[in-house]
Enzyme design. Structure first.
Site, PDB file in Angstrom:
ATOM      1  N   ARG A  84       0.276   7.228  -7.209  1.00  0.00           N
ATOM      2  CA  ARG A  84       0.459   5.878  -7.444  1.00  0.00           C
ATOM      3  C   ARG A  84       1.263   5.298  -9.049  1.00  0.00           C
ATOM      4  O   ARG A  84       0.732   4.701  -8.885  1.00  0.00           O
ATOM      5  CB  ARG A  84      -1.115   5.006  -7.372  1.00  0.00           C
ATOM      6  N   THR A 103       1.377  -0.751   0.105  1.00  0.00           N
ATOM      7  CA  THR A 103       0.121   0.362   0.316  1.00  0.00           C
ATOM      8  C   THR A 103       0.907   1.889   0.025  1.00  0.00           C
ATOM      9  O   THR A 103       1.911   1.031   0.459  1.00  0.00           O
ATOM     10  CB  THR A 103      -1.050   0.250   0.780  1.00  0.00           C
ATOM     11  N   ARG A 125      -4.574  28.751  -3.576  1.00  0.00           N
ATOM     12  CA  ARG A 125      -4.841  27.361  -4.231  1.00  0.00           C
ATOM     13  C   ARG A 125      -4.829  26.101  -3.907  1.00  0.00           C
ATOM     14  O   ARG A 125      -3.749  26.108  -3.009  1.00  0.00           O
ATOM     15  CB  ARG A 125      -4.393  27.788  -5.150  1.00  0.00           C
ATOM     16  N   ASP A 131      -0.556   3.478   1.222  1.00  0.00           N
ATOM     17  CA  ASP A 131      -0.566   4.741   2.827  1.00  0.00           C
ATOM     18  C   ASP A 131       0.316   3.580   3.956  1.00  0.00           C
ATOM     19  O   ASP A 131       0.552   5.159   4.553  1.00  0.00           O
ATOM     20  CB  ASP A 131      -1.468   4.348   3.373  1.00  0.00           C
ATOM     21  N   HIS A 171      -4.602  10.348  -7.829  1.00  0.00           N
ATOM     22  CA  HIS A 171      -3.565   9.161  -8.508  1.00  0.00           C
ATOM     23  C   HIS A 171      -2.862   8.860  -8.923  1.00  0.00           C
ATOM     24  O   HIS A 171      -1.867   7.785  -9.139  1.00  0.00           O
ATOM     25  CB  HIS A 171      -4.324   8.153  -9.065  1.00  0.00           C
TER      26      HIS A 171
HETATM   27  O1  F6P Z   1      -5.331   2.500   0.006  1.00  0.00           O
HETATM   28  C1  F6P Z   1      -4.679   3.512  -0.811  1.00  0.00           C
HETATM   29  C2  F6P Z   1      -5.579   4.224  -2.002  1.00  0.00           C
HETATM   30  O2  F6P Z   1      -4.164   5.179  -2.525  1.00  0.00           O
HETATM   31  C3  F6P Z   1      -6.139   5.379  -1.402  1.00  0.00           C
HETATM   32  O3  F6P Z   1      -4.833   6.804  -0.082  1.00  0.00           O
HETATM   33  C4  F6P Z   1      -6.942   6.178  -1.413  1.00  0.00           C
HETATM   34  O4  F6P Z   1      -7.851   6.967  -0.433  1.00  0.00           O
HETATM   35  C5  F6P Z   1      -7.786   4.915  -2.360  1.00  0.00           C
HETATM   36  O5  F6P Z   1      -6.492   3.903  -2.037  1.00  0.00           O
HETATM   37  C6  F6P Z   1      -8.268   5.627  -3.191  1.00  0.00           C
HETATM   38  O6  F6P Z   1      -8.930   4.601  -4.205  1.00  0.00           O
HETATM   39  P1  F6P Z   1      -9.272   4.331  -5.398  1.00  0.00           P
HETATM   40  O7  F6P Z   1      -8.517   4.269  -6.675  1.00  0.00           O
HETATM   41  O8  F6P Z   1     -10.480   3.262  -5.789  1.00  0.00           O
HETATM   42  O9  F6P Z   1      -9.724   5.460  -5.783  1.00  0.00           O
END
Ligand code: F6P
Length: 340
Positions: free
Chosen positions: A273, A124, A264, A126, A270
């Site tokens: 990620r 994760t 702002r 997180d 995302h």
């Molecule tokens: O758990 C990882 C995460 O990126 C969190 O930080 C975030 O709240 C969630 O997933 C977002 O989920 P999704 O990709 O389903 O929008």
């Protein structure tokens, strides 16, 4: 042995390095065979699988995303343990490696509690999983967020604006704390520490009074002391957890109205990620992938690999899940000495 692998939940940079590490060690050292289920538990319950030979994992250790695809699917809403048993038998699998975060590993735990041969790899961005010091994906997310904040600071400086950067993290503030510290934020707001508007405005004003463009970093799970819960307006996910996001956009007008400083908000979302994993995450993920093969060989169902210090260790799902790894108060207070 024949082994199934799936990636479940939100993706994290490093998933492919885990798959590669597991398949390479499993095939080269032990002669195991692998199949990958497509789209997480959904592919498992639908019996949608592809062979994962050495050739399929070549050159993927430095790539983002997951070659298997992922989803937020709860297997207990798609036939549960009896269906999973059926699919494992159909593919003649001796075990299943579930690579996932808190929700996905809770499902893996339930399956193993019901007698299925399941082991886990924690994942994760997180970094909220107990039982492991770090999860892969976190270091990459922090790097991306830090770079974005460096950019927000230069445009903020040019316009003498207050910039609010919202980062992910669900109910913990690890990404906010680390990226905020790295970027020299003037305030970091995390879910573990309720903060008042007055305290936030004090930090913003004091940075502004010194001629700085205030940078406020806020974790998506943060709530002001006047709010009942974290801001959520997109319902629940498949594991019953609120979808977070949007607190930065709520705070920005409040800051502007109270201070008169043009403000702002940017939600990094995302982007944190996506893309290639950092070197740290590639190494951690590869080590996790190689070490989870030892768990399979030993039949340690109901366990996952974990990083403790610099060593890869084994932790029972029961010890790792249930409570989140939150930012300790002393870590936050140490960072807060530099706010304002
Ligand atoms: O758990 C990882 C995460 O990126 C969190 O930080 C975030 O709240 C969630 O997933 C977002 O989920 P999704 O990709 O389903 O929008």
């Amino acid at each position: 042995m024949r082994i199934g692998i799936l990636t479940s939940g939100g993706d994290a940079p490093g998933l492919n390095a885990v798959i590669r590490g597991a398949v390479l060690k499993g095939t080269r050292v032990h002669g195991h065979e692998f199949v990958g289920f497509i789209g997480g538990y959904k592919g498992l319950c639908d019996s949608e699988a592809i062979p994962l030979a050495r050739n399929e994992v070549k050159g993927i250790g430095n790539t983002g995303g997951t070659i298997l695809g992922t989803s937020r699917t709860n297997p207990f809403e798609h036939g549960g343990a009896p269906r999973v048993r059926e699919v494992l038998d159909e593919h003649r699998l001796d075990s299943l490696i579930a690579i996932g975060g808190e929700g996905s590993l809770a499902a893996a735990k339930e399956l193993s509690d019901l007698g299925l041969p399941v082991v886990g790899v924690p994942k994760t961005v997180d970094n909220d999983l107990n039982g492991t010091d770090y999860t892969f994906g976190f270091d990459t997310a922090v790097g991306i967020a830090t770079e974005a904040m460096d950019r927000l600071r230069t445009t903020g400086d040019s316009h003498s604006r207050c910039m609010v950067a919202e980062v992910m993290g669900r109910h913990v503030g690890w990404i906010a704390l680390h990226s905020g510290m790295a970027a020299g934020a003037h305030a970091i707001l995390i879910p573990e520490r309720r903060t008042s508007m007055d305290e936030l405005l004090h930090w913003v004003r004091s940075a502004h009074d010194r001629g700085r463009a205030p940078l406020v970093v806020v974790a998506e799970g943060f709530a002001l002391d006047t709010m009942d819960d974290a801001h959520s307006e997109r319902g629940l996910d498949a594991f019953g957890r609120p979808r977070l996001g949007g607190i930065g956009e709520k705070l920005a007008p409040l800051i502007e109205e109270a201070t008169g400083i043009e403000t702002r908000a940017t939600t990094l979302g995302h982007i944190q990620r996506g893309g290639t994993p950092s070197a740290f995450d590639r190494v951690l993920a590869t080590r996790f992938g190689m070490n989870v093969i030892d768990l399979v060989n030993a039949g340690k169902w109901g366990h996952m690999v974990a990083l403790r210090g610099t060593e890869i260790q084994t932790v029972a799902f029961s010890a790792a899940l249930g409570t989140l790894k939150t930012v300790p108060p002393e870590r936050y207070e140490a960072a807060a000495m530099l706010f304002g």
